[in-house]
Design a protein around this motif. Structure first.
Motif, PDB file in Angstrom:
ATOM      1  N   LEU A 197       0.773  -1.059   0.004  1.00  0.00           N
ATOM      2  CA  LEU A 197       0.051  -0.115  -0.083  1.00  0.00           C
ATOM      3  C   LEU A 197       0.971   1.125   0.009  1.00  0.00           C
ATOM      4  O   LEU A 197       0.441   2.035  -0.751  1.00  0.00           O
ATOM      5  CB  LEU A 197      -0.892   0.010   1.317  1.00  0.00           C
ATOM      6  N   SER A 198       1.986   1.136   0.731  1.00  0.00           N
ATOM      7  CA  SER A 198       3.011   2.315   0.629  1.00  0.00           C
ATOM      8  C   SER A 198       3.225   2.637  -0.683  1.00  0.00           C
ATOM      9  O   SER A 198       3.671   3.707  -1.122  1.00  0.00           O
ATOM     10  CB  SER A 198       3.972   1.923   1.890  1.00  0.00           C
ATOM     11  N   GLY A 199       3.872   1.489  -1.135  1.00  0.00           N
ATOM     12  CA  GLY A 199       4.255   1.704  -2.763  1.00  0.00           C
ATOM     13  C   GLY A 199       3.226   2.443  -3.585  1.00  0.00           C
ATOM     14  O   GLY A 199       3.716   3.353  -4.615  1.00  0.00           O
ATOM     15  N   LEU A 200       2.069   1.889  -3.459  1.00  0.00           N
ATOM     16  CA  LEU A 200       0.878   2.589  -4.240  1.00  0.00           C
ATOM     17  C   LEU A 200       0.899   3.961  -3.984  1.00  0.00           C
ATOM     18  O   LEU A 200       0.476   4.801  -4.945  1.00  0.00           O
ATOM     19  CB  LEU A 200      -0.294   1.575  -3.993  1.00  0.00           C
ATOM     20  N   LEU A 201       0.712   4.330  -2.741  1.00  0.00           N
ATOM     21  CA  LEU A 201       0.683   6.005  -2.415  1.00  0.00           C
ATOM     22  C   LEU A 201       1.612   6.580  -2.878  1.00  0.00           C
ATOM     23  O   LEU A 201       1.580   7.554  -3.301  1.00  0.00           O
ATOM     24  CB  LEU A 201       0.625   5.909  -0.794  1.00  0.00           C
ATOM     25  N   ASP A 202       3.074   6.018  -2.831  1.00  0.00           N
ATOM     26  CA  ASP A 202       3.988   6.599  -3.516  1.00  0.00           C
ATOM     27  C   ASP A 202       3.880   6.908  -4.955  1.00  0.00           C
ATOM     28  O   ASP A 202       4.228   8.054  -5.465  1.00  0.00           O
ATOM     29  CB  ASP A 202       5.299   5.892  -3.298  1.00  0.00           C
ATOM     30  N   GLN A 203       3.298   6.042  -5.630  1.00  0.00           N
ATOM     31  CA  GLN A 203       3.219   6.233  -7.220  1.00  0.00           C
ATOM     32  C   GLN A 203       1.935   7.070  -7.603  1.00  0.00           C
ATOM     33  O   GLN A 203       1.984   7.925  -8.294  1.00  0.00           O
ATOM     34  CB  GLN A 203       2.690   4.915  -7.752  1.00  0.00           C
ATOM     35  N   VAL A 204       0.978   7.329  -6.766  1.00  0.00           N
ATOM     36  CA  VAL A 204      -0.201   8.048  -6.562  1.00  0.00           C
ATOM     37  C   VAL A 204       0.504   9.497  -6.636  1.00  0.00           C
ATOM     38  O   VAL A 204       0.186  10.377  -7.223  1.00  0.00           O
ATOM     39  CB  VAL A 204      -1.153   7.655  -5.419  1.00  0.00           C
ATOM     40  N   ALA A 205       1.344   9.675  -5.557  1.00  0.00           N
ATOM     41  CA  ALA A 205       1.913  10.875  -5.288  1.00  0.00           C
ATOM     42  C   ALA A 205       2.928  11.399  -6.273  1.00  0.00           C
ATOM     43  O   ALA A 205       2.768  12.579  -6.834  1.00  0.00           O
ATOM     44  CB  ALA A 205       2.851  11.093  -3.982  1.00  0.00           C
ATOM     45  N   THR A 206       3.659  10.497  -6.984  1.00  0.00           N
ATOM     46  CA  THR A 206       4.278  10.821  -8.075  1.00  0.00           C
ATOM     47  C   THR A 206       3.452  11.327  -9.362  1.00  0.00           C
ATOM     48  O   THR A 206       3.881  12.513 -10.018  1.00  0.00           O
ATOM     49  CB  THR A 206       5.331   9.712  -8.341  1.00  0.00           C
ATOM     50  N   LEU A 207       2.200  10.560  -9.782  1.00  0.00           N
ATOM     51  CA  LEU A 207       1.646  10.934 -10.788  1.00  0.00           C
ATOM     52  C   LEU A 207       0.837  12.251 -10.539  1.00  0.00           C
ATOM     53  O   LEU A 207       0.538  12.993 -11.402  1.00  0.00           O
ATOM     54  CB  LEU A 207       0.462   9.910 -10.925  1.00  0.00           C
ATOM     55  N   ARG A 209       2.114  14.723  -8.689  1.00  0.00           N
ATOM     56  CA  ARG A 209       3.063  16.073  -9.106  1.00  0.00           C
ATOM     57  C   ARG A 209       3.212  16.144 -10.570  1.00  0.00           C
ATOM     58  O   ARG A 209       3.075  17.290 -10.930  1.00  0.00           O
ATOM     59  CB  ARG A 209       4.384  15.623  -8.661  1.00  0.00           C
ATOM     60  N   ARG A 210       2.939  15.020 -11.423  1.00  0.00           N
ATOM     61  CA  ARG A 210       3.317  15.231 -12.732  1.00  0.00           C
ATOM     62  C   ARG A 210       2.379  16.013 -13.336  1.00  0.00           C
ATOM     63  O   ARG A 210       2.395  16.568 -14.330  1.00  0.00           O
ATOM     64  CB  ARG A 210       3.384  13.573 -13.462  1.00  0.00           C
ATOM     65  N   VAL A 211       0.973  15.435 -13.013  1.00  0.00           N
ATOM     66  CA  VAL A 211      -0.117  16.323 -13.401  1.00  0.00           C
ATOM     67  C   VAL A 211      -0.217  17.731 -13.148  1.00  0.00           C
ATOM     68  O   VAL A 211      -0.387  18.653 -13.930  1.00  0.00           O
ATOM     69  CB  VAL A 211      -1.389  15.351 -12.851  1.00  0.00           C
ATOM     70  N   GLU A 212       0.341  17.897 -11.988  1.00  0.00           N
ATOM     71  CA  GLU A 212       0.171  19.408 -11.624  1.00  0.00           C
ATOM     72  C   GLU A 212       1.218  20.018 -12.536  1.00  0.00           C
ATOM     73  O   GLU A 212       1.023  21.388 -12.942  1.00  0.00           O
ATOM     74  CB  GLU A 212       0.645  19.636 -10.086  1.00  0.00           C
ATOM     75  N   GLU A 213       2.644  19.448 -12.896  1.00  0.00           N
ATOM     76  CA  GLU A 213       3.544  20.118 -13.606  1.00  0.00           C
ATOM     77  C   GLU A 213       2.846  20.147 -15.086  1.00  0.00           C
ATOM     78  O   GLU A 213       3.204  21.471 -15.694  1.00  0.00           O
ATOM     79  CB  GLU A 213       4.627  19.271 -13.826  1.00  0.00           C
ATOM     80  N   LEU A 214       2.214  19.464 -15.814  1.00  0.00           N
ATOM     81  CA  LEU A 214       1.611  19.624 -16.940  1.00  0.00           C
ATOM     82  C   LEU A 214       0.655  20.403 -16.911  1.00  0.00           C
ATOM     83  O   LEU A 214       0.482  21.399 -18.004  1.00  0.00           O
ATOM     84  CB  LEU A 214       0.991  18.199 -17.410  1.00  0.00           C
ATOM     85  N   GLU A 215      -0.226  20.991 -15.822  1.00  0.00           N
ATOM     86  CA  GLU A 215      -1.113  21.921 -16.036  1.00  0.00           C
ATOM     87  C   GLU A 215      -0.739  23.124 -15.873  1.00  0.00           C
ATOM     88  O   GLU A 215      -1.025  24.227 -16.341  1.00  0.00           O
ATOM     89  CB  GLU A 215      -2.207  21.717 -14.828  1.00  0.00           C
ATOM     90  N   HIS A 216       0.608  23.368 -14.903  1.00  0.00           N
ATOM     91  CA  HIS A 216       1.291  24.345 -14.836  1.00  0.00           C
ATOM     92  C   HIS A 216       1.847  24.795 -16.311  1.00  0.00           C
ATOM     93  O   HIS A 216       1.578  26.118 -16.804  1.00  0.00           O
ATOM     94  CB  HIS A 216       2.478  24.365 -13.937  1.00  0.00           C
TER      95      HIS A 216
END
Length: 248
Positions: A197-207, A209-216
């Motif tokens: 579950l911790s690994g999945l949460l880390d992946q969600v957090a990475t995705l 951040r990437r979505v926020e960068e693309l929106e910016h």
């Protein structure tokens, strides 16, 4: 049958700090009583006195709450702590220096007459309420945590917890002979499910951040007009050519 009796008693004292003397162990430890009666029953079983062997095992069960089939093979310095509710099947094989706690079942999962109960190699500790089922092998120095259900072979030196049991702490070879009460590590246990579950949460957090960068990046770039919408400047020029009244 009883030539190793002193060794059995000393093994109990070494692994139970509540034991204060050999006399106390002899008088007050049902695990030792059940083991001694099993030695007699097993002796009878090997000589084809099957009914007498079963009668002795049932008498031991009535007196101690521990059921050991007379056909089971048990090594030296075997210790059943507390003992109530322990069940050991006919084809179970137990090595030296093995510890079982109350409520442990070494059970079978097949109806044939061959090997159908587990084999516990030397130095295994099985915690309270654990179920080890089938003709599997628990490797030397392995630890089975309380209430675990083990249905597959256990590698030597591993610690198992859960239903179905999973390896949680690969034990160092240097620590294999260290006694582990109830077969459960008392420190920080890395739960495999929590780790996943911790690994999945880390992946969600990475995705995220990437979505926020693309929106910016998209917000900094002027948007192109849509194909079906004319440019604003074209509309303003057409309105000027239409005169003061403009088109109807």
């Amino acid at each position: 049958m009883f030539k190793h009796l002193r060794e059995e008693i000393d093994g109990i004292i070494a692994r139970d700090p509540a034991a204060r003397s050999r006399l106390e162990v002899v008088l007050c430890y049902p695990g030792l009583h059940a083991l001694l009666m099993h030695r007699i029953a097993h002796y009878c079983w090997d000589r084809e006195w099957k009914l007498l062997a079963r009668f002795l095992s049932q008498a031991a069960r009535f007196l101690t709450g521990i059921e050991i089939h007379p056909g089971a093979t048990i090594g030296r310095r075997f210790f059943i702590d507390h003992g109530m509710g322990v069940v050991i099947g006919e084809t179970a094989e137990i090595g030296d220096d093995v510890v079982l706690y109350h409520g442990v079942t070494l059970g079978g999962t097949a109806l044939h007459h061959g090997k159908r109960h587990p084999t516990l190699e030397d130095g295994v500790v099985v915690g309270a309420g654990a179920k080890v089922l089938g003709g599997i092998t628990v490797g030397k120095g392995a630890r089975i945590g309380s209430n675990a259900v083990v249905v597959k072979d256990v590698p030597a030196g591993a610690s198992m917890v859960g239903v179905a049991a999973r390896v949680v702490v690969p034990r160092d070879k240097a620590e294999t002979n260290t006694f582990l009460p109830y077969g459960t590590p008392c420190g920080d246990i890395p739960d495999p499910v929590a780790r996943a579950l911790s690994g999945l949460l880390d992946q969600v957090a990475t995705l995220r951040r990437r979505v926020e960068e693309l929106e910016h990046e998209r917000s900094d770039t002027p948007m192109a007009p849509l194909k079906d919408e004319p440019d604003v400047r074209v509309r303003e020029h057409a309105a000027a050519d239409a005169g003061p009244l403009g088109p109807c």
